[in-house]
Scaffold this active site. Structure first.
Site, short mmCIF file in Angstrom:
data_model
loop_
_atom_site.label_atom_id
_atom_site.label_comp_id
_atom_site.label_asym_id
_atom_site.label_seq_id
_atom_site.Cartn_x
_atom_site.Cartn_y
_atom_site.Cartn_z
CE LYS A 121 -4.60 -42.80 24.48
NZ LYS A 121 -3.89 -42.92 23.19
CG ASN A 122 -5.45 -46.41 22.18
OD1 ASN A 122 -5.24 -45.19 22.20
ND2 ASN A 122 -4.54 -47.30 22.56
NE ARG A 139 3.32 -43.07 16.47
CZ ARG A 139 3.86 -43.28 15.28
NH1 ARG A 139 4.86 -42.58 14.87
NH2 ARG A 139 3.37 -44.23 14.51
CB CYS A 153 6.78 -40.94 19.96
SG CYS A 153 6.61 -42.69 20.15
NE ARG A 185 4.05 -45.63 18.57
CZ ARG A 185 3.09 -45.26 19.41
NH1 ARG A 185 3.34 -44.40 20.36
NH2 ARG A 185 1.88 -45.74 19.30
N PRO A 186 7.57 -45.93 12.93
CG PRO A 186 8.56 -47.56 11.59
CD PRO A 186 8.37 -47.14 13.02
CB ILE A 187 3.36 -44.25 9.19
CG1 ILE A 187 4.08 -43.15 8.38
CG2 ILE A 187 2.94 -43.75 10.53
CD1 ILE A 187 3.11 -42.15 7.78
CG ASP A 243 -0.91 -49.13 25.22
OD1 ASP A 243 0.27 -48.89 24.89
OD2 ASP A 243 -1.89 -48.81 24.51
CB ILE A 246 4.93 -53.89 21.19
CG1 ILE A 246 4.09 -55.11 21.62
CG2 ILE A 246 4.23 -53.08 20.10
CD1 ILE A 246 3.57 -55.98 20.52
NE ARG A 275 -0.80 -37.90 24.38
CZ ARG A 275 -0.01 -38.94 24.15
NH1 ARG A 275 1.18 -38.99 24.67
NH2 ARG A 275 -0.40 -39.93 23.37
#
Ligand code: UD1
Length: 420
Positions: free
Chosen positions: A22-23, A92, A116, A121-123, A304, A326, A396
């Site tokens: 997925k990632n 996201r 979330c 979880r900023p950008i 994860d 993390i 998902r």
């Protein structure tokens, strides 16, 4: 709304195929924005998140054909460089369209993802890097608007390792004027896979997989074909499922090199793991020894896999320690595991798990993707019928998880749920 019903305990035996990652698929699909024409991506997992990103590309004007596991994306008519809140809020990773859109169109408008379940979880790191490359950035009405006639190369030194930030800037830099150097870049296999596709498209990306990535900007990119790497988190999740059941399971179409840290941790816990080419076989014949892991950027232990390893720790004889470094809020599965009789204490970022005690089945609810997986795993070792609610999280990120677990001898099924 659906739920998953797991009858435990289950000893798994047999072999299954691991799906595409997925990632990796998400940034690869976003990268197709960079060139005009028809791209073909294969080994794409049929997942909620992948559908979301494809829907986003379709809204922007792409012609998308889903012939799973093949996806064809024609970007010729892409003319609307805008990602609406309705889609970004559900995933996201949609923020990964930002870099490619600015690079190709000189502008982009993307909804800010917001918080979330696992943290803020900023950008900010994506945005300051784009600014350093000459982009003008405006935040208005919940959207980030980015503009730049043509980005220019820059030296970007990320103050912390960011997977999405590295991917966004790598993509943005392919069409920039001059050379971009990303320092303290993420080294995940998904970054390497993205660099391989970008280079097939005509980009000049060097050093992906190391902490310094250099991208020499080019004037134009061209469509390409690419096959997605195996999902290392799905691989790790099934490795745990096999180990906690005590059977022997083989995972085919996997990439052992990408899960080396997980293999090392399992071997240290007395779990037999053997690899051969693209296959991994797990066999836990004796007692599982306590585990001690700290989540860190690749190649160290992945965040994860933290929730799934907590279930492994519950099966281990003795006291284990797991530290999450993390994300600030990634222990949402713990209260649910406690309801199944687990003994876990949280002290700051560290969880102390006293394993070796039986779990009892319960109705549990998950708030994020990997937490959902851990609850299904807990159901596999608990005595009785566990019901996992809100499984849209699971859908998902795990392709055919029910079918794959049943193929290994588990007794698990989906059912309609009245409870939200
Ligand atoms: C990606 C993965 C996700 C995984 C995570 C960490 C995808 C689609 N998702 O998420 O499954 O859990 O890597 O391995 O590949 N940060 C900032 N500012 C930023 C960007 C990040 O403070 O601008 C922080 C985050 O809040 C987090 C840390 O940096 O604490 C790492 O985040 P990042 O590597 O960016 O995660 P994602 O790319 O969102």
């Amino acid at each position: 709304m659906e739920k998953i019903i797991v009858e435990g305990p289950a000893k798994l035996e047999g072999a299954i195929e691991i799906s595409g990652a997925k990632n990796a698929a998400l940034p690869l699909i976003c990268a197709t924005i960079l060139a005009k024409g028809q791209n073909v991506i294969t080994n794409v997992p049929r997942l909620g998140d992948v559908r979301t990103i494809l829907k986003l590309l379709a809204i922007m004007g792409c012609d998308v054909n889903m012939a799973w596991p093949k996806v064809e994306i024609d970007t010729t008519d892409l003319d609307n460089p805008m990602a609406p809140y309705e889609l970004v809020k559900t995933m996201r990773a949609a923020i990964l369209v930002l870099g490619p859109l600015v690079a190709r169109f000189g502008k982009a408008k993307v909804s800010l993802p917001g918080g979330c379940a696992i943290g803020a979880r900023p950008i900010n790191l994506h945005l300051t890097a784009l600014q350093a490359m000459g982009a003008e950035i405006r935040i208005l009405n919940g959207y980030v608007e980015v503009e730049s006639k043509r980005l220019h190369g820059a030296v970007i030194n990320f103050p912390m390792v960011t997977v999405g930030g590295t991917e966004n800037i790598m993509m943005a830099a392919t069409l920039a004027k001059g050379t971009t150097v990303i320092e303290n870049a993420a080294r995940e296999p998904e970054i390497e896979d993205l660099a391989i596709l970008l280079n097939k498209m005509g980009a000049r990306v060097h050093g992906a997989g190391t902490s310094t990535i250099t991208i020499e900007g080019v004037d134009e990119l061209f469509p390409a074909n690419h096959s997605v790497i195996p999902d290392r988190i799905e691989t790790g999740t099934f490795m745990v499922a096999a180990a906690i059941g005590g059977g022997r399971v083989t995972l085919n179409n996997a990439e052992p090199l990408h899960v080396q840290n997980i293999i090392d941790k399992m071997r240290a816990s007395n779990i037999e793991v053997t690899t051969s080419g693209r296959s991994i076989t797990i066999h836990a014949k004796g007692d599982i020894h306590p585990i001690d892991v700290i989540t860190q950027p690749y190649p160290l232990f992945p965040t994860d896999m933290q929730a799934q390893f907590m279930v492994l720790a519950l099966k281990a004889q003795g006291t284990s320690m797991i530290t999450e470094s993390i994300f600030e809020n990634r222990y949402m599965h713990v209260p649910e595991l406690l309801r199944m009789g687990a003994s876990i204490d949280i002290n700051g970022h560290t969880a102390i798990i006293r394993g070796g005690k039986p779990l009892s089945a319960a109705t549990v609810m998950a708030t994020d993707l990997r937490a959902s997986a851990s609850l299904v795993l807990a159901g596999l070792i608990a005595e009785g019928t566990t019901e996992v609610l809100r499984i849209y999280h699971l859908d998902r990120g795990y392709e055919n998880i029910v079918e794959k677990l049943n193929a290994l001898g588990a007794n698990i099924r989906r059912a309609k749920s009245e409870m939200y």
